[in-house]
Design a protein around this motif. Sequence first.
Motif, PDB file in Angstrom:
ATOM      1  N   LEU A  63       0.695  -1.476  -0.129  1.00  0.00           N
ATOM      2  CA  LEU A  63       0.166   0.807   0.063  1.00  0.00           C
ATOM      3  C   LEU A  63       0.983   1.016  -0.439  1.00  0.00           C
ATOM      4  CD1 LEU A  63      -2.252  -0.456   2.705  1.00  0.00           C
ATOM      5  CD2 LEU A  63      -2.934  -0.725   0.413  1.00  0.00           C
ATOM      6  N   ALA A  64       0.580   2.657  -0.795  1.00  0.00           N
ATOM      7  CA  ALA A  64       1.139   3.513  -0.844  1.00  0.00           C
ATOM      8  C   ALA A  64       0.760   4.170   0.702  1.00  0.00           C
ATOM      9  CB  ALA A  64       0.577   4.249  -1.491  1.00  0.00           C
ATOM     10  N   ARG A  65       2.101   5.258   0.957  1.00  0.00           N
ATOM     11  CA  ARG A  65       1.766   6.051   1.885  1.00  0.00           C
ATOM     12  C   ARG A  65       0.937   7.841   1.924  1.00  0.00           C
ATOM     13  NH1 ARG A  65       6.661   9.995   2.587  1.00  0.00           N
ATOM     14  NH2 ARG A  65       5.910  11.769   1.969  1.00  0.00           N
ATOM     15  N   PHE A  66       0.198   7.204   3.392  1.00  0.00           N
ATOM     16  CA  PHE A  66      -0.603   8.018   3.045  1.00  0.00           C
ATOM     17  C   PHE A  66      -0.804   8.975   4.590  1.00  0.00           C
ATOM     18  CE2 PHE A  66      -2.160   3.891   5.524  1.00  0.00           C
ATOM     19  CZ  PHE A  66      -2.230   5.278   6.661  1.00  0.00           C
ATOM     20  N   PRO A  67      -1.404  10.227   4.531  1.00  0.00           N
ATOM     21  CA  PRO A  67      -1.294  11.098   5.889  1.00  0.00           C
ATOM     22  C   PRO A  67      -2.768  10.841   6.387  1.00  0.00           C
ATOM     23  CG  PRO A  67      -2.000  12.211   3.754  1.00  0.00           C
ATOM     24  CD  PRO A  67      -2.171  10.619   3.114  1.00  0.00           C
ATOM     25  N   LEU A  68      -2.398  11.180   7.453  1.00  0.00           N
ATOM     26  CA  LEU A  68      -3.465  11.346   8.819  1.00  0.00           C
ATOM     27  C   LEU A  68      -3.216  13.012   9.683  1.00  0.00           C
ATOM     28  CD1 LEU A  68      -4.178   7.832  10.356  1.00  0.00           C
ATOM     29  CD2 LEU A  68      -5.209   9.047   8.654  1.00  0.00           C
ATOM     30  N   THR A  69      -3.858  13.710   9.886  1.00  0.00           N
ATOM     31  CA  THR A  69      -4.004  14.572  10.997  1.00  0.00           C
ATOM     32  C   THR A  69      -4.956  14.726  11.615  1.00  0.00           C
ATOM     33  OG1 THR A  69      -3.153  15.987   8.288  1.00  0.00           O
ATOM     34  CG2 THR A  69      -4.138  17.094  10.564  1.00  0.00           C
ATOM     35  N   LEU A  70      -4.966  14.651  13.096  1.00  0.00           N
ATOM     36  CA  LEU A  70      -5.464  14.845  14.006  1.00  0.00           C
ATOM     37  C   LEU A  70      -5.124  16.275  15.320  1.00  0.00           C
ATOM     38  CD1 LEU A  70      -4.046  10.900  15.103  1.00  0.00           C
ATOM     39  CD2 LEU A  70      -6.344  11.658  13.885  1.00  0.00           C
ATOM     40  N   GLY A  71      -6.505  16.794  15.300  1.00  0.00           N
ATOM     41  CA  GLY A  71      -6.559  17.758  16.371  1.00  0.00           C
ATOM     42  C   GLY A  71      -7.266  17.166  17.501  1.00  0.00           C
ATOM     43  N   VAL A  72      -5.727  17.826  18.823  1.00  0.00           N
ATOM     44  CA  VAL A  72      -5.732  17.090  19.752  1.00  0.00           C
ATOM     45  C   VAL A  72      -6.024  17.742  21.116  1.00  0.00           C
ATOM     46  CG1 VAL A  72      -4.575  15.729  21.417  1.00  0.00           C
ATOM     47  CG2 VAL A  72      -4.606  14.895  19.568  1.00  0.00           C
ATOM     48  N   THR A  73      -6.829  18.346  21.786  1.00  0.00           N
ATOM     49  CA  THR A  73      -7.483  18.965  22.731  1.00  0.00           C
ATOM     50  C   THR A  73      -7.216  17.637  24.444  1.00  0.00           C
ATOM     51  OG1 THR A  73      -9.735  18.882  22.939  1.00  0.00           O
ATOM     52  CG2 THR A  73      -8.553  20.764  21.343  1.00  0.00           C
TER      53      THR A  73
END
Length: 138
Positions: free
Chosen positions: A117-127
Amino acid sequence: MALAGFGSDLSCGKRLTTGRMVGGRTLLAEAIWRRLTTPRGTLSGGAEASAYGLDLAAYVGAVGERIAEAALPSIVEAELLKDDRIAAVSVTATAHRADDGTARIELRLVVQPASDLARFPLTLGVTSAGVELIGGMP
């Protein structure tokens, strides 16, 4: 629906979605989200289960945004590399302060699966109140 050796499972991001099967990058992305929102020591099943998880919201709430911004990239990377489906991950953290004064850490991950599988981005917002997926779900 077996994809890249990861198989398939019911979609289980924020809640179990009965009848919705996922595989491949989506399955891995959901597993990442669960790992980063599960408090360590809450699973039963031996040593591996007791070492599973990183409660990002509790961590940010305990140490504050500046310390979290500096420490989280290496902590998150170490936690995710416990999963043998992940070959590599890069993590950056940026602290923000909302208009209402709430501290928020934006975590940007680039995940390289241990498969074709190709690499992929994830973006998380954490509070201190929780973790939100804000971008990149495959």
